[in-house]
Write a protein that holds these residues in place. Structure first.
Motif, PDB file in Angstrom:
ATOM      1  N   ILE A   1     -35.631  10.927  36.571  1.00 30.19           N
ATOM      2  CA  ILE A   1     -36.725  11.382  35.410  1.00 30.19           C
ATOM      3  C   ILE A   1     -37.353  12.632  35.627  1.00 30.19           C
ATOM      4  O   ILE A   1     -37.655  13.492  34.935  1.00 30.19           O
ATOM      5  N   VAL A   2     -38.086  12.618  36.805  1.00 30.52           N
ATOM      6  CA  VAL A   2     -39.195  13.604  37.056  1.00 30.52           C
ATOM      7  C   VAL A   2     -38.207  14.813  37.510  1.00 30.52           C
ATOM      8  O   VAL A   2     -38.528  16.055  36.886  1.00 30.52           O
ATOM      9  N   PHE A   3     -36.891  14.938  37.884  1.00 22.57           N
ATOM     10  CA  PHE A   3     -36.129  16.105  38.106  1.00 22.57           C
ATOM     11  C   PHE A   3     -35.805  16.813  36.942  1.00 22.57           C
ATOM     12  O   PHE A   3     -35.866  17.844  36.495  1.00 22.57           O
ATOM     13  N   CYS A   4     -35.352  15.855  35.838  1.00 23.49           N
ATOM     14  CA  CYS A   4     -34.926  16.278  34.490  1.00 23.49           C
ATOM     15  C   CYS A   4     -35.992  16.786  33.740  1.00 23.49           C
ATOM     16  O   CYS A   4     -36.034  17.898  33.028  1.00 23.49           O
ATOM     17  N   LEU A   5     -37.236  16.165  33.828  1.00 21.96           N
ATOM     18  CA  LEU A   5     -38.228  16.433  32.888  1.00 21.96           C
ATOM     19  C   LEU A   5     -38.640  17.648  33.496  1.00 21.96           C
ATOM     20  O   LEU A   5     -38.936  18.830  32.635  1.00 21.96           O
TER      21      LEU A   5
ATOM     22  N   ILE B   1     -49.878  22.334  32.914  1.00 23.69           N
ATOM     23  CA  ILE B   1     -50.047  21.310  31.892  1.00 23.69           C
ATOM     24  C   ILE B   1     -48.825  20.308  32.176  1.00 23.69           C
ATOM     25  O   ILE B   1     -49.016  19.218  32.294  1.00 23.69           O
ATOM     26  N   MET B   2     -47.381  20.881  32.123  1.00 18.72           N
ATOM     27  CA  MET B   2     -46.478  20.078  32.051  1.00 18.72           C
ATOM     28  C   MET B   2     -46.507  19.484  33.788  1.00 18.72           C
ATOM     29  O   MET B   2     -45.775  18.145  33.900  1.00 18.72           O
ATOM     30  N   ASN B   3     -46.501  20.208  34.472  1.00 23.31           N
ATOM     31  CA  ASN B   3     -46.719  19.767  35.922  1.00 23.31           C
ATOM     32  C   ASN B   3     -47.624  18.511  36.037  1.00 23.31           C
ATOM     33  O   ASN B   3     -47.341  17.412  36.836  1.00 23.31           O
TER      34      ASN B   3
ATOM     35  N   LYS C   1     -39.549  23.399  32.381  1.00 24.97           N
ATOM     36  CA  LYS C   1     -39.281  24.936  32.762  1.00 24.97           C
ATOM     37  C   LYS C   1     -38.624  25.638  31.986  1.00 24.97           C
ATOM     38  O   LYS C   1     -38.955  26.842  31.371  1.00 24.97           O
ATOM     39  N   LEU C   2     -37.607  24.921  31.248  1.00 23.12           N
ATOM     40  CA  LEU C   2     -36.701  25.649  30.423  1.00 23.12           C
ATOM     41  C   LEU C   2     -37.448  26.018  29.106  1.00 23.12           C
ATOM     42  O   LEU C   2     -37.406  27.294  28.719  1.00 23.12           O
ATOM     43  N   TYR C   3     -38.187  25.044  28.711  1.00 18.32           N
ATOM     44  CA  TYR C   3     -39.072  25.237  27.396  1.00 18.32           C
ATOM     45  C   TYR C   3     -39.991  26.180  27.481  1.00 18.32           C
ATOM     46  O   TYR C   3     -40.180  27.202  26.934  1.00 18.32           O
ATOM     47  N   ALA C   4     -41.015  26.342  28.836  1.00 20.95           N
ATOM     48  CA  ALA C   4     -42.020  27.106  29.099  1.00 20.95           C
ATOM     49  C   ALA C   4     -41.224  28.677  29.042  1.00 20.95           C
ATOM     50  O   ALA C   4     -42.008  29.631  28.582  1.00 20.95           O
TER      51      ALA C   4
END
Ligand code: ADP
Ligand code: MG
Lengths: 282, 223
Positions: free
Chosen positions: B199-203, B149-151, B208-211
């Motif tokens: 932006i994309v890299f940080c997000l 979903i995040m991807n 990933k960290l959150y998941a």
């Protein structure tokens, strides 16, 4: 025609077929009646006419070879897989079907089935705890959302049950962090939280490491001693012999033996049962 | 360096404005996409008579290029439906349309992937289908599908650059405008690319960290 268990809440007054001549008192004590239950998956006939009564406080072990239909029987009883023919009664109430005024039988509504399911606890071989909920929440979810119990009350009940299965210290843990034996004890507590009339166990210890089966069997044994009515599918012959007052041997979807453990284990009438037992006690 | 100082630094406010529009359009589009995607997926799974229309919707969204959808929503919808009346709305709607198709399939995989035993346990306790869905299926589907979903959100951020072609003043639009004014594409576009990468890299790392933390909290294996 006579009515079953007149003292219990019947939703309709339709005639119910029952064995003639059974004393009224004994009828009252029948918690679960399985009457000539058949189940087929397409052409595959898995259950071929299973009948038995489970009285209050009975602990019945169900044994039989793999594929003989034991799991299917339990799933038919609580309508996870509705029987193709035959009847189930829970405290005299038809489970999964309705009889209308003209005597015609129709499948019952899902909400009625769900009401009766609340009274039949089920424990699975794979535990089936919900991984995204804490141990406590696994236990309180159904009482709160289905039985509409107050959250605080459900929490208290869950803690009592966890204490009973020796897992109070794990109440805030998530299932994936528990051992198999601990998970299964939580699953038992979860089923007990609905205050069921019958508990069904489907090979509750079969996927556990040998050193973990004891803790689960002890809980089950304790439940039986407290007077819980239980239907226990098991390969644990020790449990079947010592903790149950009845043993049923199923072969190809038929009841081949049904009697006290001493009789079934020491003096089986059926040749197949004898063969099965000799293989089980290597 | 002159270009850097005279154009980029002097116009940082325009870049910021563009970034803000990009952020808005992505967030709105993603929320709408989640709602549409979940709706389409539920209809496809649970509403037999509407399964075909839902499938057609999903396949349509996934299989038409975002550029075509953008122009279609922008130029055809106002005549068909009297909406959208702004480029901004057309932009997020088109982005949402495309993402909803992919999200619908992601949600479906998540829902179908829930262990059947977990459902049987719920049913055996007398839980209704709705309650089972709400308490057991959906949370697990979201948890298991969180990385996909995040991807999908990151894909959406990247696709959002296309809304500049219908004159939505997003980051890409501002970059194009500055380029047209100053004729310094190398610096301006490189800086823009850098912003998107950042932006994309940080997000993606934050997600990933959150998941992982989420799964770690439940004691589950990392996705
Ligand atoms: N949902 C199903 N669809 C088709 N066949 C099934 C289904 N469930 C069980 N069976 C078949 O029914 C037979 C009995 O299965 P089961 O009741 O699980 O046996 P047991 O629990 O005694 O090992 C097996 O042959 C199995 O393949
Ligand atoms: Mg089985």
């Amino acid at each position: 025609m006579e009515t079953l268990a007149a003292g219990t809440a019947r939703r309709d007054a339709s005639p119910v077929p029952s064995d003639k001549g059974l004393a009224k008192a004994a009828e009252d004590a029948v918690v679960l009646r399985v009457s000539d239950v058949h189940k087929a998956f397409g052409d595959l006939k898995v259950l071929n006419g299973i009948s038995f009564d489970l009285r209050r406080g009975d602990v019945m072990s169900v044994i039989g070879a793999s594929g003989s239909g034991k799991s299917t029987l339990l799933r038919c009883i609580n309508q996870l897989d509705p029987p193709t023919a035959g009847e189930i009664y829970l405290n005299g109430v038809p489970f999964g079907f309705r009889v209308d005024a003209s005597g015609k039988r129709t499948p019952d509504s899902l909400s009625n089935i769900n009401r009766l399911r609340q009274d039949v606890g089920m424990v699975f071989q794979q535990f089936n705890l919900w991984p995204h909920m804490s141990v406590l929440r696994n236990i309180t979810e159904a009482p709160v959302r289905v039985r509409k119990m107050a959250k605080a009350e459900a929490r208290e009940l869950a803690e009592q049950l966890l204490a009973k299965v020796n897992l109070l210290d794990k109440r805030d843990e998530y299932p994936a962090r528990l051992s198999g034996g601990q998970q299964q004890r939580v699953a038992i507590a979860r089923a007990l939280a609905m205050n069921p009339k019958v508990m069904m166990f489907d090979e509750a210890t079969s996927s556990l490491d040998p050193e973990l089966t004891g803790e689960v069997l002890d809980v089950m044994r304790g439940l039986g001693e407290e007077g819980m009515t239980m239907l226990v599918v098991t390969h644990e012959m020790g449990f079947a012999r010592e903790a149950s007052n009845r043993v049923m041997f199923i072969h190809e979807g038929r009841v081949e033996e049904d009697g006290p453990p001493e009789q079934v284990f020491d003096n089986p009438k059926s040749e197949r049962c004898r063969a099965f037992l000799s293989k089980s006690y290597r | 360096m002159d270009v850097w100082r005279s154009i980029i630094l002097k116009n940082l406010n325009l870049f910021a404005e563009g970034l803000w529009v990009t952020t808005q359009i992505c967030v709105i589009a993603f929320c709408v996409a989640c709602a549409l995607g979940l709706g389409a997926c539920l209809v496809r799974l649970y509403v037999r008579p509407l399964r075909l229309p839902a499938t057609i919707y999903i396949e349509f969204c996934r299989n038409t290029p975002i550029y075509v959808q953008l122009l279609w929503v922008n130029y055809v919808w106002p005549d068909l439906f009297g909406w959208p009346q702004s480029f901004f709305a057309a932009g997020w709607m088109a982005l949402a349309l495309q993402s909803s198709g992919y999200l619908a399939e992601t949600f479906r995989a998540g829902i179908e992937g829930v262990d059947r035993g977990h459902l049987q346990a719920a049913h055996s306790l007398g839980m209704s289908p709705f309650l089972t869905f709400r308490s057991i299926i959906l949370p697990q589907a979201l948890l298991n599908m969180a990385p996909s979903i995040m991807n999908q959100f990151l894909v959406l951020v990247k696709s959002s650059t296309l809304v500049s072609v219908i004159a939505v003043p997003d980051l890409m639009y501002q970059a194009m405008r500055l380029t047209a004014i100053w004729f310094q594409p190398i610096e301006i576009l490189s800086f823009t690319a850098f912003l998107y990468i950042l932006i994309v890299f940080c997000l993606s790392h934050a997600f990933k960290l959150y998941a992982d933390r989420l799964r770690g909290r439940y004691g589950l294996a990392m996705a």
